[in-house]
Design a protein around this motif. Structure first.
Motif, PDB file in Angstrom:
ATOM      1  N   ASP A  49      -4.179 -21.004 -39.289  1.00  0.00           N
ATOM      2  CA  ASP A  49      -4.040 -21.971 -40.367  1.00  0.00           C
ATOM      3  C   ASP A  49      -4.543 -21.443 -41.706  1.00  0.00           C
ATOM      4  N   ASP A  50      -4.853 -20.152 -41.774  1.00  0.00           N
ATOM      5  CA  ASP A  50      -5.435 -19.574 -42.982  1.00  0.00           C
ATOM      6  C   ASP A  50      -4.579 -18.444 -43.534  1.00  0.00           C
ATOM      7  N   VAL A  51      -4.798 -18.172 -44.816  1.00  0.00           N
ATOM      8  CA  VAL A  51      -4.331 -16.935 -45.427  1.00  0.00           C
ATOM      9  C   VAL A  51      -5.583 -16.095 -45.685  1.00  0.00           C
ATOM     10  N   VAL A  52      -5.629 -14.883 -45.155  1.00  0.00           N
ATOM     11  CA  VAL A  52      -6.822 -14.047 -45.236  1.00  0.00           C
ATOM     12  C   VAL A  52      -6.600 -12.960 -46.289  1.00  0.00           C
ATOM     13  N   PHE A  53      -7.438 -12.977 -47.306  1.00  0.00           N
ATOM     14  CA  PHE A  53      -7.427 -11.972 -48.363  1.00  0.00           C
ATOM     15  C   PHE A  53      -8.567 -10.990 -48.064  1.00  0.00           C
ATOM     16  N   ARG A  54      -8.251  -9.691 -48.062  1.00  0.00           N
ATOM     17  CA  ARG A  54      -9.253  -8.714 -47.643  1.00  0.00           C
ATOM     18  C   ARG A  54      -9.129  -7.435 -48.473  1.00  0.00           C
ATOM     19  N   ILE A  55     -10.261  -6.929 -48.934  1.00  0.00           N
ATOM     20  CA  ILE A  55     -10.327  -5.624 -49.584  1.00  0.00           C
ATOM     21  C   ILE A  55     -11.393  -4.797 -48.863  1.00  0.00           C
ATOM     22  N   GLU A  56     -11.042  -3.574 -48.512  1.00  0.00           N
ATOM     23  CA  GLU A  56     -11.986  -2.627 -47.931  1.00  0.00           C
ATOM     24  C   GLU A  56     -12.290  -1.554 -48.964  1.00  0.00           C
ATOM     25  N   VAL A  57     -13.567  -1.223 -49.135  1.00  0.00           N
ATOM     26  CA  VAL A  57     -13.962  -0.223 -50.123  1.00  0.00           C
ATOM     27  C   VAL A  57     -14.659   0.956 -49.450  1.00  0.00           C
ATOM     28  N   ASP A 177     -14.414 -23.284 -53.827  1.00  0.00           N
ATOM     29  CA  ASP A 177     -15.459 -23.174 -52.810  1.00  0.00           C
ATOM     30  C   ASP A 177     -14.954 -22.543 -51.515  1.00  0.00           C
ATOM     31  N   TYR A 178     -14.101 -21.532 -51.644  1.00  0.00           N
ATOM     32  CA  TYR A 178     -13.761 -20.692 -50.492  1.00  0.00           C
ATOM     33  C   TYR A 178     -14.830 -19.618 -50.425  1.00  0.00           C
ATOM     34  N   ARG A 179     -15.674 -19.674 -49.429  1.00  0.00           N
ATOM     35  CA  ARG A 179     -16.830 -18.785 -49.375  1.00  0.00           C
ATOM     36  C   ARG A 179     -16.426 -17.384 -48.920  1.00  0.00           C
ATOM     37  N   PRO A 180     -16.614 -16.389 -49.765  1.00  0.00           N
ATOM     38  CA  PRO A 180     -16.267 -15.029 -49.359  1.00  0.00           C
ATOM     39  C   PRO A 180     -17.227 -14.502 -48.306  1.00  0.00           C
ATOM     40  N   GLN A 181     -16.698 -13.690 -47.425  1.00  0.00           N
ATOM     41  CA  GLN A 181     -17.502 -13.012 -46.417  1.00  0.00           C
ATOM     42  C   GLN A 181     -17.622 -11.547 -46.833  1.00  0.00           C
ATOM     43  N   ILE A 182     -18.845 -11.113 -47.093  1.00  0.00           N
ATOM     44  CA  ILE A 182     -19.081  -9.743 -47.518  1.00  0.00           C
ATOM     45  C   ILE A 182     -19.592  -8.949 -46.325  1.00  0.00           C
ATOM     46  N   GLY A 183     -18.809  -7.973 -45.880  1.00  0.00           N
ATOM     47  CA  GLY A 183     -19.232  -7.116 -44.781  1.00  0.00           C
ATOM     48  C   GLY A 183     -19.808  -5.825 -45.320  1.00  0.00           C
ATOM     49  N   ALA A 184     -20.043  -4.862 -44.434  1.00  0.00           N
ATOM     50  CA  ALA A 184     -20.615  -3.588 -44.864  1.00  0.00           C
ATOM     51  C   ALA A 184     -19.750  -2.927 -45.924  1.00  0.00           C
ATOM     52  N   ASN A 185     -18.438  -2.959 -45.712  1.00  0.00           N
ATOM     53  CA  ASN A 185     -17.535  -2.347 -46.695  1.00  0.00           C
ATOM     54  C   ASN A 185     -16.297  -3.207 -46.953  1.00  0.00           C
ATOM     55  N   THR A 186     -16.407  -4.506 -46.702  1.00  0.00           N
ATOM     56  CA  THR A 186     -15.257  -5.386 -46.883  1.00  0.00           C
ATOM     57  C   THR A 186     -15.631  -6.664 -47.627  1.00  0.00           C
ATOM     58  N   VAL A 187     -14.658  -7.164 -48.359  1.00  0.00           N
ATOM     59  CA  VAL A 187     -14.732  -8.489 -48.975  1.00  0.00           C
ATOM     60  C   VAL A 187     -13.551  -9.281 -48.433  1.00  0.00           C
TER      61      VAL A 187
END
Length: 242
Positions: A49-57, A177-187
């Protein structure tokens, strides 16, 4: 390079390009880009049910934020951005306003986020210094520099259609208020598909950039002043939402 890239995006305001691929894979280890903003891959995909936006750095995502200057005027904004061909009306603006982009931003000198009172004491805090999400509409304005982009201003005396979570700034910006999830090298940001409607086959790109609030606090209010990296290399929006 910066001017040519900005001009390429500005062209897309009136002439969208067809999507060519799903994810966008970029070269890793760009010596000219700080690792926290050196894009390795950008993706926009539907998932349930979501659209997932993701950037890896290449480096530690979200590890760098602007230095505070003590006031809103002249302050900086760092951002991870997905420019898209999704129409601005999909998120509550008037149709065909420019390039609709999802942005994850941090800016310690001002707050444009939904009010929060996590302690329950009746006091809200400034969340601007935390990474948070916005929809913005980008348009070309040479007042920001030759070929540069800005977040579109709302002319004084006009009342365009705006999303219910518009934060009150005189620009086309939304704070959903879509809370971003910040991973080790991902947003990563998950946006409910019900908020967007049909997005399959929409085109997108991935960008890391710096913006600055006008020192005079008038139009143009918020300019793109530095493009750190672009997933496609040329801002051609080659990604395709699947």
């Amino acid at each position: 390079m910066r001017s040519s890239l900005l001009l390429s995006v500005a062209t897309l305001v009136t002439a969208g390009l067809p999507a060519l691929a799903a994810d966008i894979t970029a070269s890793k280890g760009n010596d000219n880009v700080r690792p926290a903003f050196d894009i390795v891959r950008a993706a926009v995909r539907t998932s349930g049910d979501d659209v997932v936006f993701r950037i890896e750095v290449a480096g530690v995502a979200g590890s760098e934020k602007p230095a505070p200057v003590g006031k809103t005027a002249g302050s900086d904004v760092y951002s991870y951005v997905w420019p898209t061909t999704i129409d601005s009306a999909a998120v509550g603006f008037e149709p065909n306003q420019g390039i609709l982009a999802l942005a994850v931003t941090a800016h310690p000198d001002f707050d444009d986020t939904p009010a929060s009172d996590e302690s329950g004491d009746g006091n809200t805090k400034n969340d601007g210094a935390l990474w948070h999400s916005h929809w913005v509409v980008l348009v070309k304005d040479d007042a920001c520099g030759a070929g540069a982009l800005k977040v579109k201003d709302i002319p004084q005396g006009t009342s365009p259609r705006l999303p219910p979570t518009w934060p009150g700034l005189p620009i086309l910006i939304d704070s959903p208020d879509y809370r971003p999830q910040i991973g080790a090298n991902t947003v990563e940001v998950r946006v409910p598909l019900s908020r967007l409607g049909t997005v399959r086959e929409a085109s997108y790109d991935g960008v890391t950039a710096g913006l600055r609030v006008n020192a005079n606090m008038h139009a143009p209010l918020l300019c793109v002043v530095d493009v750190f990296d672009v997933a496609s290399g040329d801002l051609s929006l080659p990604g395709k939402v699947e």
